[in-house]
Enzyme design. Structure first.
Site, PDB file in Angstrom:
ATOM      1  N   ASN A 162       0.855  -1.179   0.000  1.00 55.93           N
ATOM      2  CA  ASN A 162       0.000   0.000   0.000  1.00 55.93           C
ATOM      3  C   ASN A 162       0.894   1.233   0.000  1.00 55.93           C
ATOM      4  O   ASN A 162       1.364   1.678   1.042  1.00 55.93           O
ATOM      5  CB  ASN A 162      -0.933  -0.011   1.216  1.00 55.93           C
ATOM      6  CG  ASN A 162      -1.930  -1.139   1.130  1.00 55.93           C
ATOM      7  OD1 ASN A 162      -2.893  -1.069   0.367  1.00 55.93           O
ATOM      8  ND2 ASN A 162      -1.680  -2.215   1.874  1.00 55.93           N
ATOM      9  N   GLU A 163       1.122   1.725  -1.197  1.00 52.51           N
ATOM     10  CA  GLU A 163       2.034   2.855  -1.381  1.00 52.51           C
ATOM     11  C   GLU A 163       1.314   4.166  -1.061  1.00 52.51           C
ATOM     12  O   GLU A 163       0.086   4.179  -0.900  1.00 52.51           O
ATOM     13  CB  GLU A 163       2.520   2.870  -2.843  1.00 52.51           C
ATOM     14  CG  GLU A 163       3.284   1.617  -3.275  1.00 52.51           C
ATOM     15  CD  GLU A 163       4.694   1.529  -2.696  1.00 52.51           C
ATOM     16  OE1 GLU A 163       5.019   2.260  -1.735  1.00 52.51           O
ATOM     17  OE2 GLU A 163       5.478   0.706  -3.202  1.00 52.51           O
TER      18      GLU A 163
END
Ligand code: F6R
Length: 251
Positions: free
Chosen positions: A151-152
């Protein structure tokens, strides 16, 4: 005053042993009640000592994983399960081949899917976690971007398992594993921030000075999708497990 419970150990081994003991207690308590234990697992360097200690507990203290169901956070896309960089291979090499978990209880995002089938696969992954009773305990590392799973920055608080595009910093950090940055896949499948936040308990490992500034920002900074780990401030039962180097913010 940190906004996330934080425990600092002399080194990664000490911190990993603490969490391994917690996992042992949880599994043994559930085993006694004939209940399954649902573990969310991570790859990368951060959980390696944890997995070594869990293997030791299995071999030397008879800790049984036959009632454990596991869900891994992520996998590169595309990725063959037997490729050296595959998270599938990582998990079997570093944990599953050395304990008595049942293969049918192991869940890892599939890097071999036809892209048209990814959304359905991701939705099934979420349903499978729910059907198992939800994640009892989730292990996390943290990337220099503040990513948890893949989850950037930009990942929504309520995001679920999905296909994502990897951040440039993350691909640079993975370049060594792939020979060069150009060889690092551009995409991955990851559990979402929302998936992680639903876990009953979360342990995030960070070792070494390279992680110190992103750890400090995650623990004390404003909650923002630009540093997805800050969403853990909203989770009631998260503990950051640090070594000394990761706990000191560089001047
Ligand atoms: C791995 C994962 C990533 C890593 C993170 C830290 O499954 O989801 O978020 O935990 O990139 O990687 P290491 O531990 O190699 O520093």
């Amino acid at each position: 005053m940190e906004k996330i419970k934080t425990l600092v150990y002399n080194d990664a081994l000490e911190g990993s042993k603490y969490v391994a003991k917690k996992i042992q207690e949880l599994i043994e308590k559930n085993n006694k009640q004939n209940k399954k234990t649902v573990l969310g697992l991570a790859t990368g360097s951060s959980p390696l000592k944890l997995y070594a200690e869990l293997i030791r507990l299995h071999k030397e203290e008879n800790l049984s994983f036959t009632n454990v169901i596991s869900f891994n956070l992520d996998e590169y896309f595309p990725m063959k399960p037997d490729a050296v960089q595959s998270y599938h291979k990582f998990m079997f090499d570093n944990l599953f081949n050395h304990i008595d978990i049942k293969k049918e209880n192991v869940n890892i995002p599939d890097g071999t899917l036809n892209e048209a089938n990814v959304v359905a696969f991701c939705n099934q992954y979420e349903s499978k976690i729910d059907a198992a009773g939800g994640l009892d305990l989730q292990i996390l590392g943290i990337g220099r971007t503040g990513h948890i799973g893949f989850n950037e920055p930009g990942s929504a608080e309520n995001s679920i398992t999905r296909m994502v595009v990897l951040n440039d910093v993350t691909r640079t950090d993975a370049a060594n594993d792939f020979g060069s940055k150009e060889n690092v896949p551009v995409k991955a499948i990851t559990m979402g921030v929302g998936t992680i936040l639903k876990a009953k308990q979360v342990y995030l490992f960070a070792w070494g000075e390279k992680k110190a500034s992103i750890v400090a920002e995650s623990i004390n900074g404003a909650i923002t999708d630009q540093v997805p780990a800050t969403f853990l401030q909203k989770h009631k039962n998260t503990t950051f497990i640090l070594d000394k180097a990761a706990s000191v913010v560089p001047a």
